[in-house]
Structures are given as C-alpha cells and as structure tokens.
Design an enzyme around this catalytic site. Structure first.
Site, PDB file in Angstrom:
ATOM      1  N   HIS A  62       0.837  -1.208   0.000  1.00 43.40           N
ATOM      2  CA  HIS A  62       0.000   0.000   0.000  1.00 43.40           C
ATOM      3  C   HIS A  62       0.870   1.256   0.000  1.00 43.40           C
ATOM      4  O   HIS A  62       0.949   1.987   0.995  1.00 43.40           O
ATOM      5  CB  HIS A  62      -0.952  -0.004   1.201  1.00 43.40           C
ATOM      6  CG  HIS A  62      -2.049  -1.015   1.086  1.00 43.40           C
ATOM      7  ND1 HIS A  62      -2.040  -2.208   1.782  1.00 43.40           N
ATOM      8  CD2 HIS A  62      -3.182  -1.026   0.336  1.00 43.40           C
ATOM      9  CE1 HIS A  62      -3.127  -2.895   1.472  1.00 43.40           C
ATOM     10  NE2 HIS A  62      -3.840  -2.203   0.603  1.00 43.40           N
ATOM     11  N   ASP A 214      -8.630  -1.930  -8.058  1.00 46.51           N
ATOM     12  CA  ASP A 214      -7.953  -2.279  -6.813  1.00 46.51           C
ATOM     13  C   ASP A 214      -7.703  -3.777  -6.712  1.00 46.51           C
ATOM     14  O   ASP A 214      -6.786  -4.223  -6.012  1.00 46.51           O
ATOM     15  CB  ASP A 214      -8.808  -1.804  -5.635  1.00 46.51           C
ATOM     16  CG  ASP A 214      -8.021  -1.572  -4.359  1.00 46.51           C
ATOM     17  OD1 ASP A 214      -6.793  -1.386  -4.441  1.00 46.51           O
ATOM     18  OD2 ASP A 214      -8.644  -1.553  -3.281  1.00 46.51           O
TER      19      ASP A 214
END
Length: 331
Positions: A62, A214
């Site tokens: 991330h 995503d």
C-alpha cells in the site's frame, strides 16, 4: 492507457519520488478538465506532490506505486469502449481523484486489526470503514490547502459542482472496503443487465470500476502479477507477525508459518476476483480476463520449488516489523 502497462518498469526508471506524480499528470492531462472545470495545472501538480508525500514508501504494497497502478488501471477501464463518453467531466475527475487517493497514508495494516487493538484511527472513525474514511478525510484536507486547491480558480466549481464531487469521492473510496464486495457484485449485475446507466447509478458504477482496479493485480502480465502478489503477502506477513507479538489470533493469509501461496491465490482468484470480473466483462479489456485465467492456471500448477522460491522472496520485505507511525496522519 495501455492495458499491458508495467508499473514496476516505470518505477525502476524514475523512482519513488516522481512515480505517482508522473502517472497522475499523464492520466489527468488526457482529459478536458482545464478548460471545462477551470482546473489550475500548477496547483494540480502540487496536489500530486503532496499526495505522493503521504503514501508510505516503507509499505511493501500500500504505497504510491499501488495508487499509481490503480489510477492507471481505472483510466484503462474508462477508455475501454469509450466508457468515459457516458459521463460528465465532474464525474470523471471524481473517479480519477478517488483512484489516486484511495489508499493515502495507508498504515500497512487492516481495518480489522485497527478495530481489534482500539487504534486511534478506529476510535476517530467509529470502527466504520476506518481506513477508507481516513483516506477520504486526508484527501480533502490536502485539497483545502491554498497551494493544492486546483479548483480555486474556477468561478463555478464551489457553487455548482463541489458537493457532487465530494459525495462521489466519498462513495467510491468507501467502496474499496472489501466488506462491500458482495453487494458490489449485485449492483454491477443490475446496472449492466439494464443496458443503460441512470443518474442514480453513476456512483455505483464508479465504485465498481475503482474496486475492480484495486483487485486487478491477477489480470496483469504474469511477472507484474507475481510482483504484486509477493508485495501484498509481505504486508500480510508483517501484520501476522504483529498479531503474534500481541498474542492475537493471526488473520487469514497473514501467518508466514502456515501460508500456502498457491492455495491462497487460487482461492482468492476463484472466489473473489473471477466472479466479480466476469460480471464486469462488458467494460473490461477482453485480454484482462484471459490473463486472469492464465494466471490462475499458473498458480494451480505451481511446483513446490516455485512456491518455496516465492516465499523466500516474500521474506525479505516481510522481515521488517510493522511500525505504528501513523496514529494521526492529518498533521
């Protein structure tokens, strides 16, 4: 907007400092936002820089590179079959903005962990989509900075568009919380079966598109997919190590001592990614679904030696303990 884009090749070429800024500028400047919405280019670029500085480069997964990849992938979806022609520029800038900010200041740990340890972020956002709420809050706080408010030169933005933009961004970023995944499948099915996009369905479709971006790692070329897969597992293992240190139950796929890469990846693709992408097939590049099936086949046929090699590579970035240095990312 190439569907075979390799974010790792670009990262190797230009490094962390410019990666997200470069991808954001390349994507946003493909659109008509400057003339139609009065967007200021210098302030837009400054926003990209501020955004980059808030993504943690220490996160294996991330980080700003993930944000850049999700933004670029979202743009590919919008350009597939001219999907973007169905939407206004306000709607388009909202979905692109959502994609680039969707994981800003991510601490490299899950919502469930933050809630379980009564983390300050969980208390701040009442245990509800904690990370996604933090991401949107910080994104809008940055947008309020005088040097980053790229809408400030517009004479119409605040009066006519700001509320719609904010509402769309909050809905789209919140939609990246995996707890909404099952509901998202149903909403995609309803929208696409209808054959047209009603005004009240725009947010649902944008949520579906960014959520798909995503989840798109396993639809990339095999070397890109493997790289992302190793990075996300490294972050999982860091969380598992922290859970073990605290005496907590170790979360699924986070136990480095009891994770089978082939089994976990096949399960995730077969039960999460593939059913969702099959629903979205009309707005996906056709090659992406075939890649997904090829990558699933590769994982099913993974040998013990290949599995062990992948695990050894994961251990290197996963060896660094998780550090809670983001209790208040708004400073």
């Amino acid at each position: 907007n190439e569907d075979d884009f390799d974010i790792f090749a670009l990262h190797k070429k230009i490094g962390d400092d410019q990666l997200l800024v470069s991808v954001c500028a390349n994507v946003f400047l493909q659109y008509n936002f400057i003339s139609s919405l009065g967007v200021s280019i210098p302030k837009l670029i400054q926003y990209f820089r501020a955004l980059q500085s808030h993504y943690k480069t220490s996160n294996p997964y991330h980080c700003g590179m993930h944000a850049a990849d999700v933004l670029q992938t979202t743009n590919v979806y919008l350009c597939c079959g001219d999907v973007k022609e169905n939407f206004s520029d306000v709607e388009l800038i909202a979905v692109l903005f959502s994609a680039m900010v969707h994981d800003i200041a991510h601490p490299g740990i899950s919502n469930a962990f933050l809630t379980a340890v009564n983390h300050p972020l969980a208390k701040l956002f009442n245990d509800t989509s904690v990370l996604e709420s933090m991401h949107t809050s910080l994104a809008f706080i940055l947008l309020e900075r005088a040097d980053c408010n790229f809408f400030s030169s517009s004479t119409t933005w605040q009066k006519y568009h700001a509320d719609d933009f904010r509402s769309l961004v909050i809905q789209v970023v919140t939609g990246t919380d995996m707890k909404h995944h099952s509901a998202m499948i149903k909403s995609v099915e309803d929208i696409l079966d209808d054959g047209q996009i009603d005004d009240d369905e725009v947010a649902q479709l944008f949520k579906a598109i960014v959520h798909a971006a995503d989840l798109s790692n396993s639809m990339k070329d095999l070397p890109v997919y493997i790289n992302w897969m190793e990075r996300v597992n490294a972050e999982f293992w860091q969380q598992g190590d922290e859970e073990r240190r605290r005496g907590m139950t170790i979360s699924m796929m986070c136990d480095r001592n009891n994770t089978f890469i082939s089994k976990s990846q096949c399960g995730f693709i077969e039960f999460v990614v593939l059913p969702y992408m099959q629903k979205l097939a009309p707005v996906l590049p056709p090659v992406w679904l075939s890649r997904l099936e090829d990558n699933l086949k590769f994982m099913k046929e993974l040998t013990t030696d290949q599995e062990n090699t992948i695990k050894r590579r994961i251990k290197r970035p996963a060896s660094k303990p998780w550090a809670d240095d983001s209790t208040h990312p708004f400073s």
